[in-house]
Design an enzyme around this catalytic site. Structure first.
Site, PDB file in Angstrom:
ATOM      1  N   LYS A   8      14.220  16.553   7.746  1.00  0.00           N
ATOM      2  CA  LYS A   8      13.567  17.445   8.591  1.00  0.00           C
ATOM      3  C   LYS A   8      12.472  16.893   9.470  1.00  0.00           C
ATOM      4  CE  LYS A   8      10.614  20.303   8.888  1.00  0.00           C
ATOM      5  NZ  LYS A   8       9.780  20.405  10.096  1.00  0.00           N
ATOM      6  N   GLU A  38       3.009  10.497   1.371  1.00  0.00           N
ATOM      7  CA  GLU A  38       2.324   9.511   2.320  1.00  0.00           C
ATOM      8  C   GLU A  38       1.293  10.594   2.960  1.00  0.00           C
ATOM      9  OE1 GLU A  38       4.405   6.386   4.335  1.00  0.00           O
ATOM     10  OE2 GLU A  38       4.889   5.399   2.745  1.00  0.00           O
ATOM     11  N   CYS A  69      -2.185   7.628  10.469  1.00  0.00           N
ATOM     12  CA  CYS A  69      -2.722   7.967   9.199  1.00  0.00           C
ATOM     13  C   CYS A  69      -3.792   6.589   8.667  1.00  0.00           C
ATOM     14  CB  CYS A  69      -1.703   7.761   8.170  1.00  0.00           C
ATOM     15  SG  CYS A  69      -0.472   6.316   8.188  1.00  0.00           S
ATOM     16  N   GLU A  74     -10.370  14.758   8.145  1.00  0.00           N
ATOM     17  CA  GLU A  74      -9.466  13.785   9.035  1.00  0.00           C
ATOM     18  C   GLU A  74      -9.272  14.705  10.371  1.00  0.00           C
ATOM     19  OE1 GLU A  74      -5.098  13.813   8.214  1.00  0.00           O
ATOM     20  OE2 GLU A  74      -5.205  11.628   8.531  1.00  0.00           O
TER      21      GLU A  74
HETATM   22  P1  NAD Z   1       2.315  18.061   8.433  1.00  0.00           P
HETATM   23  O1  NAD Z   1       2.047  18.069   7.003  1.00  0.00           O
HETATM   24  O2  NAD Z   1       1.592  19.455   9.130  1.00  0.00           O
HETATM   25  O3  NAD Z   1       3.802  18.157   8.901  1.00  0.00           O
HETATM   26  C1  NAD Z   1       4.531  16.833   8.092  1.00  0.00           C
HETATM   27  C2  NAD Z   1       5.865  17.466   7.857  1.00  0.00           C
HETATM   28  O4  NAD Z   1       5.817  18.509   7.079  1.00  0.00           O
HETATM   29  C3  NAD Z   1       6.579  18.697   9.074  1.00  0.00           C
HETATM   30  O5  NAD Z   1       7.817  18.101   9.257  1.00  0.00           O
HETATM   31  C4  NAD Z   1       6.452  19.740   8.785  1.00  0.00           C
HETATM   32  O6  NAD Z   1       7.222  20.755   9.356  1.00  0.00           O
HETATM   33  C5  NAD Z   1       6.421  19.584   7.231  1.00  0.00           C
HETATM   34  N1  NAD Z   1       6.112  20.908   6.305  1.00  0.00           N
HETATM   35  C6  NAD Z   1       4.975  21.612   6.788  1.00  0.00           C
HETATM   36  N2  NAD Z   1       4.814  22.559   5.775  1.00  0.00           N
HETATM   37  C7  NAD Z   1       6.015  22.361   4.821  1.00  0.00           C
HETATM   38  C8  NAD Z   1       6.184  23.023   3.669  1.00  0.00           C
HETATM   39  N3  NAD Z   1       5.392  24.112   3.082  1.00  0.00           N
HETATM   40  N4  NAD Z   1       7.222  22.354   3.034  1.00  0.00           N
HETATM   41  C9  NAD Z   1       7.888  21.444   3.550  1.00  0.00           C
HETATM   42  N5  NAD Z   1       7.624  21.113   4.666  1.00  0.00           N
HETATM   43  C10 NAD Z   1       6.784  21.138   5.244  1.00  0.00           C
HETATM   44  O7  NAD Z   1       1.916  16.865   9.132  1.00  0.00           O
HETATM   45  P2  NAD Z   1       1.673  16.436  10.668  1.00  0.00           P
HETATM   46  O8  NAD Z   1       0.339  17.434  11.260  1.00  0.00           O
HETATM   47  O9  NAD Z   1       3.001  16.490  11.335  1.00  0.00           O
HETATM   48  O10 NAD Z   1       1.303  14.869  10.785  1.00  0.00           O
HETATM   49  C11 NAD Z   1      -0.170  14.515  10.689  1.00  0.00           C
HETATM   50  C12 NAD Z   1      -0.609  14.141   9.339  1.00  0.00           C
HETATM   51  O11 NAD Z   1       0.469  13.190   8.591  1.00  0.00           O
HETATM   52  C13 NAD Z   1      -1.847  13.647   8.888  1.00  0.00           C
HETATM   53  O12 NAD Z   1      -2.707  13.960   8.075  1.00  0.00           O
HETATM   54  C14 NAD Z   1      -1.604  11.934   8.927  1.00  0.00           C
HETATM   55  O13 NAD Z   1      -2.640  11.243   8.030  1.00  0.00           O
HETATM   56  C15 NAD Z   1      -0.332  12.079   8.081  1.00  0.00           C
HETATM   57  N6  NAD Z   1       0.268  10.687   8.246  1.00  0.00           N
HETATM   58  C16 NAD Z   1       0.385  10.218   6.907  1.00  0.00           C
HETATM   59  C17 NAD Z   1       0.959   8.811   6.936  1.00  0.00           C
HETATM   60  C18 NAD Z   1       0.830   7.786   5.909  1.00  0.00           C
HETATM   61  O14 NAD Z   1       1.783   6.832   5.643  1.00  0.00           O
HETATM   62  N7  NAD Z   1       0.050   8.046   4.867  1.00  0.00           N
HETATM   63  C19 NAD Z   1       1.405   8.130   8.187  1.00  0.00           C
HETATM   64  C20 NAD Z   1       1.688   9.235   9.223  1.00  0.00           C
HETATM   65  C21 NAD Z   1       0.864  10.531   9.025  1.00  0.00           C
END
Ligand code: NAD
Length: 505
Positions: A191, A266, A300, A399
Site C-alpha cells: 500500500k 520505521e 527520517c 518532527e
Molecule cells: P504516514 O504515517 O502519514 O503514512 C505512511 C503510510 O501509512 C501511508 O501509506 C499511509 O497511507 C499509511 N497509513 C496512514 N494511516 C494508516 C492506518 N491507520 N492504517 C494503515 N496504514 C495507514 O507517514 P508519511 O507522512 O507518509 O511519511 C512521513 C513519516 O515517515 C515521517 O514521520 C518520517 O519520519 C517517517 N519515515 C520514517 C523512516 C524510517 O526509516 N524510520 C523512513 C522514512 C520516513
C-alpha cells in the site's frame, strides 16, 4: 541526466500516461481499475496541478489482494532460493533499464530534487540484488549441540505480508521493504502513500515484466484509513511492515492486535547532531548542512537538532547561516536545485506553522522562516535556521520534516548527552569529535538505533537500520530483515542416550 528543459520534456513524456488513464491497482497479476472506483487527484508539489487520477482502494480491493497473496504463498515459499535469486536479479536489471523514468516521475510526484532522485532507482536495484543474493541462504539456521540432543534451527517465511510505505522517498523505501520479503519467500501486498503513488505502479509493472508469479506481488492504492487499515486487519496477512509516522505506528499496532500480527515500524525522528569544539570544522559544517537540507528535510534520518559546543559556536553558526542562505531552492527537475518543493500543500502548511511557533517559543529565526512564493504556486519553503532554541520548545521536540534546523548549545559532554537523549524519538544520532574516548563513551550513552561518528548517514545494507523509543520497532537490513519476515523453528533430535522420564509404569 540532462538540463532542466530536457528533464521537463522527458518527464512530460513519462507522465502522460498517468494523466490519460486512472492509476489503479495490481492484483493477482492484473492491472485494474475496479468498475465504479472512486478516485482522487494526485497533485505535483511543483505547482499543485494534477498529474492524474488514482483509484481509492476499498476494503474489498484489499481483501482480493490479500487472498491472491495467500493463494500464491505456497508455491513462492517452496520455490528454490536459487530460482528466487534469479528472478530478483532480473527485477534489479529492469529497474536499472527504467532508471531515468523512475527518477523523473518520482521527482515530479514527491518534489525531491533530481540530483538526489538520480540515485533512487540505482539504490532500489541494489536493494534487490543484495537480497537476491541472500535468498538461497534465507532458510539457514544454527546448530546448537548438547551432549544427548542436537538442536538445529531453520527459518520459514511467515506468509503473506502487508507493506505500507510513505511519500518522502517512495521508490527507495518500497524496494528496501519488499526485496527482503520476497527473498525470504513471503508474498506481498503493498500500500503506497496516497501522495506519491506513481513509482509504486512502475514497480508493479517491473514485477510483472520480470516474471514474478501472479499473486506474489500486489499493489493497492488508496488512503491509509481505508486501504491501509484493512491490510493491517486482514487475517491472511501475517506481518505488517510500516514506514511512516509514529502516530500511524500506534494505529497499526491497535488495528493488527485482533489478528496478532507481527509488526515492524520505521517511524519518525528528531535526530541530534552533536558538534564538539574539537571537530573537523569544515567536514562537520558540510555534514550539518547536508543531513537536514538534502531531500527537502523530508528524511527520517535528517539531523534536525544541531547541538553545538559553545567554544566554536560563534564561528560555526556564522558559517552555517551563510551556507543555509546560499542553498538553491527551485524546481526539482533543475539539476542545480538543492531544495525542492514540499510534498503537499497540507505538509507545507504544517512546516510553515513552525515559523510562528518558533517566534512564540522565543527562538530566533536566523535564516529563512518564509515561503518562497516567488517560485510560483508550488510548496516552496526557504531553508530555515532557528537559533537561540532550547529543548523545551516545540521546534526542538516535534518532527517538522522540512528544510528546517533547530540549533542549541552546550558546554560539557554530560550536557550534550542529556540534550541529545531528551526527546521522545530515538532513530539516529550524529557526532562530530576527534576524541576517540568520547566516541566510545557516547556510542554507549546516546539513545538511538543508529549512530554516525564523523559521517553523514552512510548506507550499508547488512547493517541494522531502525529506531528506539517512538522511532520504531524492529530492524531492517541483512539478516535482520529475514528475522522479521521469517519464523525461526527449533528442531531437537535425541541421540537416544538420555534417560527417559517414566510415569505410570
Ligand atoms: P504516514 O504515517 O502519514 O503514512 C505512511 C503510510 O501509512 C501511508 O501509506 C499511509 O497511507 C499509511 N497509513 C496512514 N494511516 C494508516 C492506518 N491507520 N492504517 C494503515 N496504514 C495507514 O507517514 P508519511 O507522512 O507518509 O511519511 C512521513 C513519516 O515517515 C515521517 O514521520 C518520517 O519520519 C517517517 N519515515 C520514517 C523512516 C524510517 O526509516 N524510520 C523512513 C522514512 C520516513
Amino acid at each position: 541526466m540532462s538540463g532542466h528543459t530536457e528533464n521537463l520534456a522527458a518527464a512530460g513524456q513519462f507522465l502522460r500516461r498517468f494523466a490519460d488513464e486512472t492509476t489503479g491497482h495490481f492484483i493477482d497479476g492484473r492491472f485494474e481499475v475496479p468498475t465504479g472506483a472512486e478516485t482522487f487527484d494526485n497533485l505535483t508539489p511543483v505547482d499543485n496541478s494534477t498529474l492524474g487520477r488514482v483509484a481509492q482502494g476499498t476494503a474489498e480491493d484489499v481483501d482480493r489482494a490479500c487472498e491472491a497473496a495467500l493463494a500464491a504463498f505456497a508455491e513462492w515459499r517452496d520455490m528454490p532460493g536459487a530460482a528466487r535469486k534469479k528472478l530478483l536479479n532480473n527485477f534489479a536489471d529492469r529497474i536499472v533499464e527504467r532508471a531515468e523514468e523512475i527518477a523523473l516521475v518520482e521527482s515530479m510526484d514527491c518534489g525531491q530534487p533530481i540530483r538526489f532522485m538520480k540515485q533512487a532507482a540505482i539504490r532500489g536495484a541494489e536493494n534487490f540484488r543484495f537480497f537476491a543474493d541472500k535468498a538461497p541462504e534465507a532458510t539457514n539456521g544454527q546448530s546448537l549441540y548438547q551432549d544427548q540432543h542436537t538442536n538445529f534451527t531453520m527459518r520459514t517465511p511467515v506468509g503473506p505480508v502487508g507493506i505500507i510505505t510513505p511519500w518522502n522517498t517512495p521508490f527507495m523505501l518500497a524496494t528496501w521493504k519488499i526485496a527482503p520479503a520476497l527473498a525470504a519467500g513471503c508474498t506481498v501486498v503493498h500500500k503506497p502513500a496516497e501522495m506519491s503513488p506513481l513509482s509504486a505502479m512502475i514497480l508493479a509493472e517491473i514485477a510483472h515484466a520480470a516474471g514474478i508469479p501472479d499473486g506474489v506481488w500486489n499493489t493497492v492504492n488508496g488512503f491509509g484509513e481505508v486501504a491501509g487499515k484493512r491490510l493491517t486487519e486482514h487475517p491472511a496477512v501475517r506481518a505488517v511492515a510500516l514506514v511512516g509516522e509514529s502516530a500511524t505506528g500506534m494505529h497499526i499496532m491497535r488495528q493488527a492486535a485482533a489478528t496478532l500480527k507481527r509488526v515492524h515500524f520505521e517511524l519518525g525522528g528528531k535526530n541530534p547532531i552533536l558538534v564538539f569544539d574539537d571537530a573537523d570544522f569544515d567536514r562537520a559544517l558540510d555534514a550539518v548542512v547536508f543531513m537536514i537540507y538534502s531531500l527537502n528535510g523530508q528524511r527520517c534520518t535528517s539531523s534536525s537538532r544541531l547541538i553545538i559546543q559553545n567554544g566554536i559556536k560563534e564561528r560555526f553558526m556564522s558559517a552555517l547561516a551563510e551556507r543555509v542562505a546560499n542553498l538553491s531552492v527551485g524546481h526539482p527537475l533543475d539539476p542545480a536545485t538543492e531544495v525542492g518543493p514540499l510534498v503537499s500543500r497540507e505538509h507545507f502548511d504544517k512546516v510553515m506553522s513552525y515559523m510562528d511557533i518558533a517566534g512564540t517559543d522565543g527562538a530566533n529565526i536566523a535564516v529563512g522562516g518564509v515561503a518562497r512564493a516567488d517560485l510560483g504556486t508550488g510548496n516552496y519553503v526557504a531553508p530555515t535556521l532557528f537559533t537561540e532554541a532550547d529543548n523545551t520548545m516545540r521546534i526542538a521536540r516535534e518532527e517538522i520534516f522540512g528544510p528546517v534546523l533547530t540549533a542549541m548549545t552546550f558546554d560539557t559532554e554530560e550536557e550534550a548527552v542529556m540534550l541529545a537523549n531528551d526527546t521522545p524519538y530515538g532513530l539516529a544520532g550524529y557526532v562530530w569529535t576527534t576524541d576517540t574516548g568520547r566516541t566510545m563513551r557516547l556510542a554507549k550513552r546516546l539513545e538511538a538505533g543508529m549512530l554516525w561518528f564523523n559521517s553523514e548517514n552512510n548506507r550499508n545494507l547488512p547493517s541494522p537500520f531502525g529506531g528506539m523509543k517512538a522511532s520504531g520497532v524492529g530492524r531492517d537490513g541483512g539478516d535482520y530483515s529475514f528475522d522479521f519476515y521469517m519464523e525461526t523453528k527449533n528442531v531437537c533430535i535425541a541421540h537416544d542416550l538420555h534417560t527417559m522420564p517414566v510415569l505410570g509404569r
